[in-house]
Structures are given as structure tokens and as C-alpha cells.
Motif scaffolding. Structure first.
Motif, short mmCIF file in Angstrom:
data_model
loop_
_atom_site.label_atom_id
_atom_site.label_comp_id
_atom_site.label_asym_id
_atom_site.label_seq_id
_atom_site.Cartn_x
_atom_site.Cartn_y
_atom_site.Cartn_z
N GLY A 38 -59.20 -119.34 -54.43
CA GLY A 38 -57.91 -119.45 -53.75
C GLY A 38 -57.34 -118.10 -53.37
N LEU A 39 -57.52 -117.11 -54.26
CA LEU A 39 -57.03 -115.77 -53.97
C LEU A 39 -57.71 -115.20 -52.73
CD1 LEU A 39 -55.37 -113.26 -55.04
CD2 LEU A 39 -57.50 -112.53 -56.12
N VAL A 40 -59.03 -115.35 -52.68
CA VAL A 40 -59.78 -114.85 -51.51
C VAL A 40 -59.40 -115.63 -50.25
CG1 VAL A 40 -62.09 -114.57 -50.54
CG2 VAL A 40 -61.68 -114.03 -52.94
N SER A 41 -59.29 -116.95 -50.41
CA SER A 41 -58.97 -117.80 -49.26
C SER A 41 -57.57 -117.49 -48.72
CB SER A 41 -59.07 -119.27 -49.68
OG SER A 41 -58.79 -120.12 -48.61
N ASP A 42 -56.59 -117.31 -49.64
CA ASP A 42 -55.23 -116.97 -49.20
C ASP A 42 -55.20 -115.62 -48.48
OD1 ASP A 42 -54.40 -119.28 -50.30
OD2 ASP A 42 -53.33 -118.40 -52.00
N ALA A 43 -55.96 -114.67 -49.04
CA ALA A 43 -55.96 -113.33 -48.46
C ALA A 43 -56.49 -113.35 -47.02
CB ALA A 43 -56.80 -112.39 -49.31
N ASP A 139 -45.55 -123.87 -42.92
CA ASP A 139 -46.65 -124.36 -43.74
C ASP A 139 -46.13 -125.43 -44.69
OD1 ASP A 139 -49.57 -123.67 -44.79
OD2 ASP A 139 -48.28 -124.00 -46.53
N ARG A 140 -46.95 -126.44 -44.94
CA ARG A 140 -46.51 -127.56 -45.77
C ARG A 140 -46.11 -127.10 -47.18
NH1 ARG A 140 -47.71 -133.06 -45.22
NH2 ARG A 140 -49.36 -132.72 -43.70
N LYS A 141 -46.75 -126.02 -47.68
CA LYS A 141 -46.47 -125.52 -49.02
C LYS A 141 -45.05 -125.00 -49.17
CE LYS A 141 -50.19 -125.44 -51.84
NZ LYS A 141 -50.16 -125.79 -53.27
N SER A 142 -44.38 -124.72 -48.06
CA SER A 142 -43.01 -124.19 -48.14
C SER A 142 -42.04 -125.24 -48.64
CB SER A 142 -42.56 -123.70 -46.75
OG SER A 142 -42.47 -124.80 -45.85
N GLY A 161 -42.37 -128.54 -36.68
CA GLY A 161 -43.77 -128.89 -36.94
C GLY A 161 -44.21 -128.33 -38.28
N LEU A 162 -45.31 -128.91 -38.79
CA LEU A 162 -45.89 -128.45 -40.06
C LEU A 162 -47.35 -128.09 -39.84
CD1 LEU A 162 -44.47 -131.03 -42.64
CD2 LEU A 162 -43.61 -128.73 -42.17
N THR A 163 -47.80 -127.07 -40.56
CA THR A 163 -49.20 -126.68 -40.54
C THR A 163 -49.69 -126.57 -41.97
OG1 THR A 163 -50.78 -125.06 -39.68
CG2 THR A 163 -48.68 -124.21 -40.50
N GLU A 164 -50.97 -126.25 -42.16
CA GLU A 164 -51.54 -126.16 -43.51
C GLU A 164 -52.34 -124.87 -43.64
OE1 GLU A 164 -52.35 -130.56 -45.33
OE2 GLU A 164 -53.85 -129.72 -44.00
N ASN A 165 -52.41 -124.41 -44.91
CA ASN A 165 -53.26 -123.26 -45.27
C ASN A 165 -52.92 -122.01 -44.47
OD1 ASN A 165 -54.61 -124.99 -47.02
ND2 ASN A 165 -56.08 -125.58 -45.44
N ALA A 166 -51.64 -121.79 -44.20
CA ALA A 166 -51.19 -120.56 -43.53
C ALA A 166 -50.30 -119.82 -44.52
CB ALA A 166 -50.43 -120.89 -42.26
N MET A 167 -50.76 -118.68 -44.99
CA MET A 167 -50.01 -117.91 -45.99
C MET A 167 -50.51 -116.48 -45.99
SD MET A 167 -51.74 -119.88 -49.11
CE MET A 167 -51.44 -121.37 -48.16
N ASN A 168 -49.81 -115.64 -46.77
CA ASN A 168 -50.26 -114.25 -46.88
C ASN A 168 -51.07 -114.06 -48.15
OD1 ASN A 168 -48.38 -114.23 -48.90
ND2 ASN A 168 -47.04 -112.71 -47.99
N SER A 169 -51.48 -112.83 -48.42
CA SER A 169 -52.33 -112.57 -49.57
C SER A 169 -51.61 -112.81 -50.89
CB SER A 169 -52.85 -111.13 -49.53
OG SER A 169 -51.76 -110.21 -49.52
N GLY A 170 -50.27 -112.84 -50.87
CA GLY A 170 -49.51 -113.13 -52.08
C GLY A 170 -49.28 -114.60 -52.30
N GLY A 171 -49.77 -115.44 -51.39
CA GLY A 171 -49.61 -116.89 -51.52
C GLY A 171 -48.30 -117.40 -50.95
N ASP A 172 -47.50 -116.54 -50.29
CA ASP A 172 -46.25 -117.00 -49.69
C ASP A 172 -46.55 -117.84 -48.45
OD1 ASP A 172 -44.85 -115.46 -51.58
OD2 ASP A 172 -45.07 -113.67 -50.33
N PRO A 173 -45.98 -119.05 -48.34
CA PRO A 173 -46.25 -119.89 -47.17
C PRO A 173 -45.70 -119.27 -45.90
CG PRO A 173 -44.50 -120.84 -48.52
CD PRO A 173 -45.06 -119.69 -49.29
N ALA A 174 -46.41 -119.50 -44.80
CA ALA A 174 -46.02 -118.88 -43.52
C ALA A 174 -45.12 -119.81 -42.71
CB ALA A 174 -47.27 -118.55 -42.70
N VAL A 175 -44.25 -119.19 -41.93
CA VAL A 175 -43.51 -119.92 -40.89
C VAL A 175 -43.75 -119.18 -39.58
CG1 VAL A 175 -41.74 -120.87 -42.41
CG2 VAL A 175 -41.36 -118.66 -41.34
N PHE A 176 -43.98 -119.94 -38.53
CA PHE A 176 -44.26 -119.37 -37.21
C PHE A 176 -43.03 -119.55 -36.32
CE2 PHE A 176 -48.29 -120.45 -39.07
CZ PHE A 176 -49.17 -119.48 -38.65
N MET A 177 -42.63 -118.48 -35.65
CA MET A 177 -41.52 -118.55 -34.71
C MET A 177 -41.86 -117.69 -33.50
SD MET A 177 -38.62 -116.08 -36.45
CE MET A 177 -38.39 -117.15 -37.86
#
Length: 377
Positions: A38-43, A139-142, A161-177
């Protein structure tokens, strides 16, 4: 197999308890494997999300993930006109905290230009950005849902809208604007601070810079040649997608990755010793029964089968319990736990190997036992 099952049935509760304990240990091992993945995937999530071929950043920096990078927003137009470039988009990244209900959310804000690369990779609910301002895809995790509104900076944004698996290396969920909203968010001051700045006569913050320009190249273009052309502009640097991923793993998450990897190695070693100890102890506790078998003329292969089969049943049961438990709880971890089928299969292979190896120690002790021991009381 029949003899092994009969012996297990004779002390069923104890055997089940041992399997459950081993299963808990396997749960921890699988959890650590999943956390590492998960760490590698998030990064890599933020890097892979735009599906870019080239990252154009400020010269002599490793931006935008490993180092800060600032480029004029107009760089996108210059890059888009280069031969070999199919499309390009300016993009910004920043991390902010915002209140939503009773919670404080830590969000990774990605600003992109609509109609250009850099937007959410997929939509699992709602729609993409339809207006130029005050909409976002989260991201749904937010924990945000379509229709929610949240205050970011000085403005309220609607989740469309919602998306999945979009985050930074620290695991913070992303929002797109939109890029304009993101640039305003990173430069706008609090009203009180703005009044102080104006009273001092200080210059307004620069709102015309972006973190990077991402580009997709034409199918017949050579990405390394295009990157070399861009580097000829002294104020720009260019990284291919592979270089950006390698850089991220080698710098941003390298220590965390190595630390978890080392801990996982230690955990696997401890698990192997524990499994070996359990199987050896189980065998030693049955020495009198084994002596009885020898006394009534049971061949060595019967005794060997009893020990090996019980060891394999124990290992397989512990693996199955561990896999079931981690699949049940993995979504409750604060960060992503990513388990690939190959991870579970490799661990199963390791457990079987350790069980067979540990059986060898028990078999050695069992074959040495004197049949007369059965008559010893």
C-alpha cells in the motif's frame, strides 16, 4: 491421513486453538505485506494518475513530488507546440486541512486544466468538473459524497464526483479542482492577513505559477528525444514517467519502504521459528503414542506420515485463518492495505516449506524413540 485426523480429533480443541493462534500470526504477516504494498502503491498513485509520458519541472529540481517546483503557467503553451507532443496540461499540488462536519480532513489538492491531462483517472460516482469554479471531484477515502459542500480557503466547493485510489505518498486522499481555483487557493490570504499585507504595501502573491507541466507524446515520437529537447531550455527540466516513478521510490518513500521491508523480514523469520517450535512440540508430546505404534509393528512411513500430515494441516489452517481475517479487516486500516494474490500464494509456499522442515526435526526425534517407552508408564 486417517491416522493424522484421528489424532487431531483426539485433542481437537487444543489443535483448533493452536491453528487460531497461528492464524493470528499469519494475519500480522499478511497485514505487513499489505501495508508495504500500500505504501508503494500510494506513493505512485499521484504519479500514475495523469497517465503522462513527460513531467516538465523547474530546472535543477526533482519536482513536483520530491522537491518544490514552480513554473510560469504559460509554459504549457510552449511545451504543447513542440514537435512530438500530443497534449499538455499545467498542474499544481498542495496539501491542506479543512473542516467537514465534526471532522478535520487532510486533503491533497490537485489543480488541473479541464480538457487537458491531469484530471481524475476514473469516476466511480457523479460527474467530472462542469464549471470553471467551486466544484471538485474527491477520492472516496476522503469520506465526502456527491452533493456535499466543503469550505476550502475562502470559498465553498461542491463535490460533484468521486474517484478511487487517488492520494499522495502520505496517504492523504486527493481532491481535483480547476487549475484557477487551485492557484487561488494556494495564493489567497486570510482576510485579516490580506488587510495587513495591503496596509504594509507589500506585493500580492504570485498566482501565475504551477508545479509542473505534464505531457503525452504522439505514438511515433521518442520520449527521450523530446525530453532532451525540453532540457535545452535552461529554465526547464524534464523527467520521463519511469524516471519520475523511480525518483519517488528512491527518495520520498525510500526510508519508510526499507523500514517496513526490514520489519517484514524479521516478522517472517519469527513466524518461521514459531511454526517450527509448535510442530516440534506437538511431536514431542506424542512420543509415547509413537512408541506404542512402533511396539505394535507400525512401519516408519506411518509415523512419518502422521507427523508431516499434521504439520501441513496446521500450516494450511493457520494460513487460511490469517488470510480470511486480513481480508475482513483490511479496509478498516487508516492507510491502504494492498494484497495481491501472488503475496498470499508466496506466503503459503513459505509456510508449507517451514512445516516440512520443522517436521524433519520431529521425525528425527520420533524415529529415535524406543518402543519400550510405551511400556514405561
Amino acid at each position: 491421513m486417517t491416522l493424522a485426523l484421528k489424532d487431531i480429533r483426539h485433542s481437537l480443541f487444543r489443535f483448533v486453538l493452536t491453528c487460531f493462534g497461528l492464524g493470528l500470526l499469519m494475519t500480522v504477516v499478511l497485514a505487513m505485506i499489505g501495508i508495504y504494498n500500500g505504501l508503494v502503491s500510494d506513493a505512485l498513485a499521484a504519479v500514475k494518475s495523469p497517465r503522462a509520458d513527460l513531467w516538465i519541472v523547474e530546472a535543477n529540481t526533482q519536482g513536483p513530488f520530491a522537491e518544490a517546483s514552480a513554473l510560469p503557467a504559460s509554459t504549457r503553451d510552449a511545451v504543447a507546440r513542440l514537435p512530438g507532443i500530443a497534449e499538455a496540461g499545467a498542474i499544481t499540488y498542495q496539501t491542506i486541512e479543512a473542516r467537514h462536519g465534526a471532522q478535520t480532513l487532510r486533503l491533497y489538492v490537485i489543480g488541473y486544466e479541464r480538457g487537458h491531462p491531469g484530471g481524475p483517472p476514473t469516476l466511480v460516482d457523479g460527474r467530472g468538473l462542469g464549471r470553471s469554479h467551486y466544484e471538485l471531484v474527491a477520492d472516496r477515502k476522503s469520506g465526502l459524497t456527491v452533493g456535499d459542500t466543503i469550505r476550502l480557503g475562502r470559498n465553498r466547493f461542491s463535490v460533484v464526483g468521486l474517484t478511487e485510489n487517488a492520494m499522495n505518498s502520505g496517504g492523504d486522499p486527493a481532491v481535483f479542482m480547476t487549475l484557477s481555483d487551485a492557484m487561488a487557493l494556494q495564493s489567497e490570504l486570510d482576510p485579516a492577513a490580506e488587510r495587513v499585507r495591503a496596509a504594509r504595501g507589500a506585493a500580492a502573491p504570485d498566482t501565475s505559477t504551477v508545479a509542473a507541466v505534464i505531457a503525452r507524446i504522439e505514438p511515433d515520437a521518442d520520449v527521450t528525444r523530446v525530453a532532451a529537447t525540453i532540457r535545452q531550455w535552461k529554465h526547464l527540466g524534464a523527467l520521463t514517467q519511469a524516471q519520475q516513478e523511480e525518483l519517488l521510490l528512491a527518495s520520498v518513500v525510500d526510508r519508510a519502504r526499507r523500514q517496513i521491508g526490514l520489519f517484514l523480514g524479521i516478522l517472517l523469520s519469527v513466524s518461521a521459528v514459531v511454526i517450527a517450535l509448535i510442530i516440534y512440540t506437538m511431536t514431542m508430546e506424542k512420543l509415547k503414542q509413537i512408541a506404542t505404534l512402533k511396539l505394535i509393528g507400525a512401519p516408519d512411513r506411518t509415523i512419518l506420515g502422521l507427523i508431516v500430515q499434521q504439520a501441513l494441516i496446521l500450516g494450511a489452517s493457520g494460513w487460511a485463518i490469517g488470510l480470511s481475517l486480513i481480508l475482513l479487516v483490511k479496509d478498516n486500516f487508516p492507510r491502504r492495505v494492498v494484497l495481491e494474490p501472488t503475496n498470499a500464494l508466496v506466503l503459503f509456499g513459505i509456510i508449507i516449506f517451514v512445516c516440512i522442515l520443522a517436521s524433519g526435526l520431529g521425525i528425527r526425534a520420533a524415529l529415535k524413540v524406543d518402543p519400550a517407552t510405551a511400556l514405561g508408564g
